[in-house]
Design a protein around this motif. Sequence first.
Motif, PDB file in Angstrom:
ATOM      1  N   PRO A 125       9.977  -6.951   3.649  1.00 28.19           N
ATOM      2  CA  PRO A 125       9.123  -7.854   4.433  1.00 28.19           C
ATOM      3  C   PRO A 125       8.253  -7.138   5.457  1.00 28.19           C
ATOM      4  N   LEU A 126       8.678  -5.959   5.933  1.00 25.18           N
ATOM      5  CA  LEU A 126       7.865  -5.210   6.887  1.00 25.18           C
ATOM      6  C   LEU A 126       6.528  -4.797   6.284  1.00 25.18           C
ATOM      7  N   TYR A 127       6.507  -4.648   4.965  1.00 23.80           N
ATOM      8  CA  TYR A 127       5.305  -4.172   4.281  1.00 23.80           C
ATOM      9  C   TYR A 127       4.211  -5.231   4.260  1.00 23.80           C
ATOM     10  N   PRO A 234      -6.014   7.165  -1.375  1.00 25.67           N
ATOM     11  CA  PRO A 234      -4.810   7.348  -0.555  1.00 25.67           C
ATOM     12  C   PRO A 234      -4.258   5.988  -0.138  1.00 25.67           C
ATOM     13  N   SER A 235      -3.231   5.971   0.695  1.00 28.21           N
ATOM     14  CA  SER A 235      -2.590   4.720   1.064  1.00 28.21           C
ATOM     15  C   SER A 235      -3.196   4.144   2.342  1.00 28.21           C
ATOM     16  N   VAL A 236      -3.861   2.990   2.224  1.00 26.66           N
ATOM     17  CA  VAL A 236      -4.395   2.313   3.405  1.00 26.66           C
ATOM     18  C   VAL A 236      -3.250   1.782   4.264  1.00 26.66           C
ATOM     19  N   HIS A 237      -2.175   1.313   3.631  1.00 30.26           N
ATOM     20  CA  HIS A 237      -1.018   0.848   4.399  1.00 30.26           C
ATOM     21  C   HIS A 237      -0.518   1.941   5.345  1.00 30.26           C
ATOM     22  N   LEU A 269       8.536   2.673   1.952  1.00 29.23           N
ATOM     23  CA  LEU A 269       8.429   1.498   1.089  1.00 29.23           C
ATOM     24  C   LEU A 269       7.282   1.625   0.103  1.00 29.23           C
ATOM     25  N   SER A 270       6.187   2.245   0.519  1.00 31.16           N
ATOM     26  CA  SER A 270       5.045   2.391  -0.382  1.00 31.16           C
ATOM     27  C   SER A 270       5.401   3.249  -1.594  1.00 31.16           C
ATOM     28  N   VAL A 271       6.304   4.211  -1.392  1.00 27.32           N
ATOM     29  CA  VAL A 271       6.707   5.095  -2.487  1.00 27.32           C
ATOM     30  C   VAL A 271       7.805   4.453  -3.328  1.00 27.32           C
ATOM     31  N   GLY A 274       6.723   1.754  -5.712  1.00 27.18           N
ATOM     32  CA  GLY A 274       5.798   2.144  -6.765  1.00 27.18           C
ATOM     33  C   GLY A 274       4.349   1.834  -6.468  1.00 27.18           C
ATOM     34  N   TYR A 275       4.065   1.248  -5.316  1.00 24.09           N
ATOM     35  CA  TYR A 275       2.670   1.012  -4.957  1.00 24.09           C
ATOM     36  C   TYR A 275       1.886   2.318  -4.918  1.00 24.09           C
ATOM     37  N   HIS A 276       2.547   3.352  -4.395  1.00 22.77           N
ATOM     38  CA  HIS A 276       1.844   4.606  -4.148  1.00 22.77           C
ATOM     39  C   HIS A 276       2.654   5.807  -4.600  1.00 22.77           C
ATOM     40  N   TYR A 277       1.940   6.868  -4.921  1.00 25.91           N
ATOM     41  CA  TYR A 277       2.540   8.190  -5.028  1.00 25.91           C
ATOM     42  C   TYR A 277       2.802   8.680  -3.608  1.00 25.91           C
TER      43      TYR A 277
END
Length: 320
Positions: A125-127, A234-237, A269-271, A274-277
């Motif tokens: 939920p933090l994401y 890259p990851s905007v989050h 969490l992004s990794v 699977g959202y991000h490498y």
Amino acid sequence: MALGLAVSFRDNVLEDFLAAMGGDIDMPLYGLWAMVALVSLWALRTERRRGAAPGLAMRRLGLVFAGVLALHIGFTLVKTTMPQIVPYYADPSLTALDAWLHGDTDPWRVLEQLLGDRLLVRLTPLYQGPWLILAFLFPVILLAGDEEPRRVRRFLVLYTVAWIGMGNVVALMGMSVGPVFHDRFYDSTRFAALTRNLQDAGLDGTVMGALQQHLWSMYAAGREGFGTGLSAFPSVHVAVATVVALYCAERSLLLAIPAGLFAGTILILSVWSGYHYAVDGYVSVLLIAGLWVGLRRLARFRPPEAAPTRGWHPAADPAE
């Protein structure tokens, strides 16, 4: 500019965008709207204490929200257009680099072994919630809570770079869909174990899982909407969370610790999801932190600004 770019590469841009604004995903936003109201009241109260008339305070707050909305609409228009500008190509290279950086294994496996799926799925939920609030309200928080003009300008630059510079410009240099969409896009089984692990962890029953399915269904159907579009690198989050963490570090050590933990959790969490490498997040942190250091050093060579004769605010009119 974003609209001009979008219509140059796609047809029916406005029709598609407006048709999808209603959204097909059931995501509760009560917390976001409550925070919008609270932060807005805080900003108005602060402006009034600085001596602004009620009408002027409302206009300034409205301009900040209009700027934030314009930035995010522009970001989405460009993001959903990027595959027509540069086709997806970077996933194989990012996959290999991720494995090489983490001892010939995928970083999501390392996180699953260290932290466990049960804890990680509880943190998902933090994401969405807290990150979404900070991502959209950060400029309003600057308006309401910071009396230092240089710092406000510095972090408005970082905020804009996190969204447009990282999420649009740098993303075009490494167009990728990310691990969670990799197998569906490339018709492979490279991340089949990740997919099974997320299903076994129960991610499908969370808002994060629903959002992942929503993003893919929108892409597969060729539809565009606010907040849609596939782009991993890259990851905007992580970039936005890093901006917030750096701001908190400048203001207070007590704020820096939880903000740093929050940014680290977003990266994890992004990794794992699977959202991000992992390299997506690493690059985001390095670029934002490097720009932050550069802006601070640049500020040392500028003459000090005169102290304001009336309550200073970022949106002050020159005539005032």
